[in-house]
Each structure stands twice: as structure tokens, then as C-alpha cells.
Design an enzyme around this catalytic site. Structure first.
Site, PDB file in Angstrom:
ATOM      1  CE1 TYR A  78      -4.031   2.010   0.315  1.00 43.78           C
ATOM      2  CE2 TYR A  78      -2.515   3.465   1.480  1.00 43.78           C
ATOM      3  CZ  TYR A  78      -3.715   3.263   0.827  1.00 43.78           C
ATOM      4  OH  TYR A  78      -4.589   4.292   0.671  1.00 43.78           O
ATOM      5  CG  PHE A 130      -7.508  17.493 -24.652  1.00 49.08           C
ATOM      6  CD1 PHE A 130      -7.641  16.981 -25.924  1.00 49.08           C
ATOM      7  CD2 PHE A 130      -7.839  16.687 -23.581  1.00 49.08           C
ATOM      8  CE1 PHE A 130      -8.104  15.685 -26.135  1.00 49.08           C
ATOM      9  CE2 PHE A 130      -8.301  15.383 -23.776  1.00 49.08           C
ATOM     10  CZ  PHE A 130      -8.417  14.875 -25.058  1.00 49.08           C
ATOM     11  CB  THR A 131     -12.407  17.374 -24.117  1.00 45.47           C
ATOM     12  OG1 THR A 131     -11.538  16.248 -24.094  1.00 45.47           O
ATOM     13  CG2 THR A 131     -12.869  17.618 -25.535  1.00 45.47           C
ATOM     14  CG  ASP A 221      -1.602  17.703 -22.017  1.00 44.15           C
ATOM     15  OD1 ASP A 221      -0.967  16.626 -22.011  1.00 44.15           O
ATOM     16  OD2 ASP A 221      -2.827  17.754 -22.209  1.00 44.15           O
ATOM     17  CE  LYS A 264      -4.294  10.024 -24.413  1.00 45.05           C
ATOM     18  NZ  LYS A 264      -5.036  10.045 -23.139  1.00 45.05           N
ATOM     19  NE  ARG A 388     -12.106  14.479 -30.255  1.00 47.58           N
ATOM     20  CZ  ARG A 388     -12.060  14.420 -28.921  1.00 47.58           C
ATOM     21  NH1 ARG A 388     -10.917  14.473 -28.285  1.00 47.58           N
ATOM     22  NH2 ARG A 388     -13.140  14.306 -28.206  1.00 47.58           N
ATOM     23  CG  PHE A 455     -16.854  14.059 -26.568  1.00 45.42           C
ATOM     24  CD1 PHE A 455     -16.678  15.299 -25.962  1.00 45.42           C
ATOM     25  CD2 PHE A 455     -16.045  13.018 -26.176  1.00 45.42           C
ATOM     26  CE1 PHE A 455     -15.697  15.484 -24.999  1.00 45.42           C
ATOM     27  CE2 PHE A 455     -15.066  13.190 -25.215  1.00 45.42           C
ATOM     28  CZ  PHE A 455     -14.896  14.434 -24.612  1.00 45.42           C
TER      29      PHE A 455
END
Ligand code: P71
Length: 464
Positions: A78, A130-131, A221, A264, A388, A455
Site C-alpha cells: 500500500y 483539450f476537452t 501537457d 499515450k 473531433r 461526446f
């Protein structure tokens, strides 16, 4: 075809395949029913009904044998998992940020940094929204304002660094609102909504100079930083012989902290982190992460996830890997261009973005051209893509009207190391088949709209 290194020889994937996952093919009648049931939204399809899945490159890449081996070394304690320290070391050495807070994925890091740095009424300038990033900025009381160069909004512009910040636009915001209302500038590498377009190091350096004058930090980002580094290597003067790993470090060194969706670039199925250089922000983030994610030495990841991520970070900046990864995306883009299909120029790093407004010029934007195109491609072949455009752009917070983005795009997103060049040929043939019958394609009507990030769960039916 000329390959990425400029020679006439073909290129091949720099790996061989050890484990395979069979794909399911379906017929048109089956797909038609599946699409109806999914409300014409590719997010709502069952993945078992998809043939080639180009919805996203997020969490869909293939892990290497080394990553799978690392999974077995998962320390599932943990507190104080060994894998956390491995991950911390991997992040420090590959990216150079001092302090690391693990999170289960990117938006959790965005949530934490937004809560810490943004207060009611703040302005957050950035190189295109970005969303999830914008939503967390808004939920923290801020307002995102786009300061990307105009070329980014023009699908036909071949400008090589469409991710660049327009420094005059930023200066204008600083003059208008005052630096005190700007908690940070939000900078993405490989700007997703612009089509996977890079920011140049020259622009980042100038941005750094400008923001330093006002004491405004830059939060990066870094979800696709390696792909951006690859474009710097091949497009920016002076970097042809630089190592991807050095370019990545240089990018990070020009920023004060970063949010990362490790699903990614970093080649894992789940994971992310927040990394900062400022100790006070780190302490606050380390405290907040236990409220929302889990203890600060795992933040929502299992020990084995952190182990795989530590290895994936190293692999993501390998020269052969990144050349083949971006090369495969370019290959698909070239196939589509040869067929006359309107795609965003230049081809991006993680996917090919089709200009749905030009593909279906007879549709109004509120007939959802990109959503329609995603549905038609799925019907044709079982290939899944992502909208998009206007659906992703959501509604204006104040007026409640649709936001009408200048880009109405369909993204064919390529997972890393998962598909071969032959799959790309199949995708290109399907898009081409839909292109040939484009005039007969009608639009969609939205019949269900959720409150947040619509979306993902909106439903549609035929006819506008
Ligand atoms: C992509 C995703 C996943 C996604 C997210 C929201 C809508 C549709 C698809 C996620 C990103 C991203 C950038 C630049 C932060 C996140 C959030 N992208 N920044 O492209 O691309 O990370 O998904 O790990 O929470 O399909 P997260």
C-alpha cells in the site's frame, strides 16, 4: 515511397510479434444494428463489434516483452512501493521534473493542478483546448482562452509548427487581464485538437522569455511529448542530429510542471502523473492526491502499472520506435491524400485527421458532419474513428449555445505497435469507399445530450 530517413527503401516495424489478438469481422447488416444500438456514437459501440479500432491511441498500444516482464515485479505494498521509486527515477531522468505525484490517468493530474493553481475568475491561456483539461480549468473557476497561432485553425495550412503560441495574442491577454489573473499558461506538446501538431523549441523559448517577465509559470501537457520531439528533430533547424531524448528534456526544461496521460506516448494501458519543480505545489498535490486518487506512492495505479510505465517511458523516446510510430501515421495519411481525401496538413503525430467539413460539404455543422462520417466508416468496414468537431466542442458555458469550432474533424487515431501497415491499407480503402458515395450521406440529429463531455455519451439518429 520515401521513408522518414529520406531513402527509397521501405521501412518496417522495429519489432516482431510474439502474442496476437484475433480480430472479429462483421457484415454490414450486423454493423448497422450495432450502430443504431450505439446511438450513432462510436464511443458507445462494443469493442467486440469493431474490426480495426482507431478510436484512440489512449491505453490501446501494445506493451513490450520488457514491460510485461516488469509487471511481474509489481510491488503491491500500500505504501512505499518500490515501483513508485522506479517510476520517479524514470520521470526525473527522461523528463527532468523534480517532484512526481502519480495518478491513475491524465485528467486526474489535470484536476489536481487546476485545483491548486486556479482561482475563481482566473484566465488560462493555452495552445488550443483539450476537452478534459479545459473542463478541469473551468470546474476550478477559470476560463480557458486559446492563444494558438491562426494556422492551427486552418486545415490546409502546411505550417510545420501549428502547435505554436501566438505571442501577440498572449501579450494581449496579459495586458487586458493582468498577470495576477493568469495562474499559468497551459501548453500542450503535439496539440491533439489541432491534429497532433507540434510546438517548436524556438517558440517555446520565446514563450518562456515572455512569461518569465511576468512571473507566469508554464504547465505542460506532455501526453505526446516524444511525438512532438520527433517533429522538432525532422523539421526544426539545428535538431536533425539531436537525440529524441535530449529534445524531450529540453522541452520539459522550458516548463515548470507537467500533466501526463501515460496511456499515450508512454505505452501503458493505464497511468499518469503530475510532475512539478515547485516544492510547495508538490506538497499540496501530494496531499490532494490522497483525497481523490490514492496514497501518494501509487495514486490510483497498481505497483505493476507503475513498473510497466517506468519501462514504457524509456521505450517511448527510443529513436527507432518513434520514427516507426510517426512513420506509420504518415503512411496512412499519404494513402488518404493520394485518394484525394481532405486531411489536415501536415499529417499529425498520433493520427490522421480528416476534414469532415470538406468531406461532407453539403451538411451544416449542426448536422454533425464528423460524427456522421465516423458512423459511415464504421458501417462500411467496422473501422472505428472519433469525432473531433462540434460534438466535442460542447456548449458555451454562458449562453448554452453550441460552440462552433473552426475545425470539424474526424480522427483516425493509431495505437502504438498494435497494427501493421496492411491494416492501414484496409483503413484507407474503407475511407475511400465512403468518400466515393459522400454525396448520398445525410446528417444526424442529437437526441440525448449528457451534461459533461457530451461526446462520450450523446446519442443520435438519422436526419437533421
Ligand atoms: C484521446 C484522449 C482520451 C480522450 C479523452 C477525452 C475525450 C476523448 C478521448 C486524452 C488526453 C489528451 C491530452 C492531450 C489529456 C488527456 C486526458 N486523450 N491531454 O486523445 O489527449 O488524459 O484520458 O488519461 O485522462 O483519445 P486521460
Amino acid at each position: 515511397m520515401t521513408n522518414q530517413s529520406g531513402s527509397k527503401r521501405p521501412w518496417a516495424e522495429p519489432f516482431r510479434i510474439k502474442v496476437v489478438e484475433p480480430l472479429k469481422t462483421t457484415n454490414a447488416a450486423y454493423r448497422s444494428q450495432a450502430l443504431e444500438e450505439a446511438g450513432f456514437n462510436t464511443f458507445l459501440l462494443r469493442s467486440g463489434d469493431v474490426y480495426i479500432d482507431l478510436l484512440t491511441d489512449s491505453g490501446t498500444s501494445a506493451m513490450s516483452d520488457q514491460q510485461w516482464a516488469a509487471m511481474m515485479t509489481g510491488d503491491e505494498a500500500y505504501a512505499g512501493s518500490e515501483n513508485f521509486y522506479q517510476l520517479e527515477e524514470a520521470i526525473r531522468s527522461a523528463y527532468g521534473y523534480r517532484y512526481v505525484v502519480p495518478t491513475h490517468q491524465g485528467r486526474a493530474a489535470e484536476h489536481i493542478i487546476s485545483r491548486i493553481m486556479i482561482k475563481e475568475g482566473d484566465i488560462i491561456p493555452g495552445n488550443m483546448y483539450f476537452t478534459t483539461t479545459r473542463l478541469h480549468q473551468e470546474l476550478a473557476g477559470g476560463q480557458f482562452i486559446d492563444v494558438i497561432v491562426d494556422e492551427a485553425h486552418d486545415p490546409d495550412s502546411e505550417f510545420p509548427f501549428k502547435g505554436n503560441v501566438d505571442l501577440d495574442k498572449l501579450q494581449g491577454l496579459i495586458d487586458r487581464y493582468g498577470a495576477e489573473r493568469i495562474p499559468y499558461v497551459s501548453i500542450a506538446t503535439s496539440v491533439n485538437m489541432a491534429g497532433g501538431q507540434p510546438i517548436s523549441l524556438a517558440n517555446l523559448r520565446e514563450l518562456r522569455e515572455l512569461t518569465a517577465k511576468y512571473g507566469i509559470p508554464i504547465i505542460h501537457d506532455m501526453t505526446r511529448v516524444a511525438e512532438n520531439a520527433y517533429f522538432i528533430k525532422v523539421r526544426e533547424e539545428g535538431y536533425r542530429d539531436a537525440a529524441i531524448s535530449d529534445i524531450v528534456l529540453e522541452i520539459c526544461s522550458l516548463t515548470d510542471g507537467a500533466t501526463m496521460s501515460a496511456k499515450k506516448d508512454a505505452l501503458v494501458n493505464i497511468g499518469g502523473f503530475l510532475a512539478v519543480n515547485n516544492e510547495e505545489i508538490f506538497e499540496e498535490a501530494r496531499n490532494l492526491v490522497v483525497v481523490y486518487e490514492g496514497l501518494h506512492t501509487y495514486g490510483g495505479m497498481a505497483g505493476r502499472d507503475m513498473a510497466a510505465l517506468a519501462v514504457g517511458i524509456g521505450e517511448s523516446i527510443d529513436e527507432d520506435h518513434i520514427r516507426a510510430r510517426v512513420g506509420q501515421v504518415q503512411y496512412l495519411g499519404e494513402q488518404l491524400m493520394k485518394a484525394g481525401i481532405p486531411v489536415v496538413q501536415p499529417i499529425g503525430g498520433h493520427g490522421v485527421f480528416i476534414d469532415a467539413a470538406r468531406f461532407l460539404p453539403h451538411l451544416q455543422q449542426d448536422e454533425f458532419p464528423a460524427q456522421t462520417l465516423a458512423a459511415e466508416i464504421y458501417l462500411d468496414s467496422g473501422v472505428r474513428a472519433m469525432e473531433r468537431g462540434i460534438v466535442s466542442a460542447g456548449r458555451n458555458k454562458k449562453t448554452g449555445a453550441h460552440n462552433y469550432p473552426r475545425l470539424e474533424l474526424l480522427r483516425l487515431t493509431i495505437p502504438r505497435r498494435a497494427y501493421t501497415q496492411a491494416h492501414m491499407d484496409v483503413v484507407a480503402a474503407s475511407v475511400n469507399a465512403v468518400f466515393r458515395k459522400r454525396e448520398s450521406i445525410g446528417g444526424l440529429r442529437m437526441i440525448f445530450e449528457p451534461r459533461y463531455l457530451r461526446f462520450f455519451q450523446a446519442r443520435f439518429e438519422r436526419g437533421s
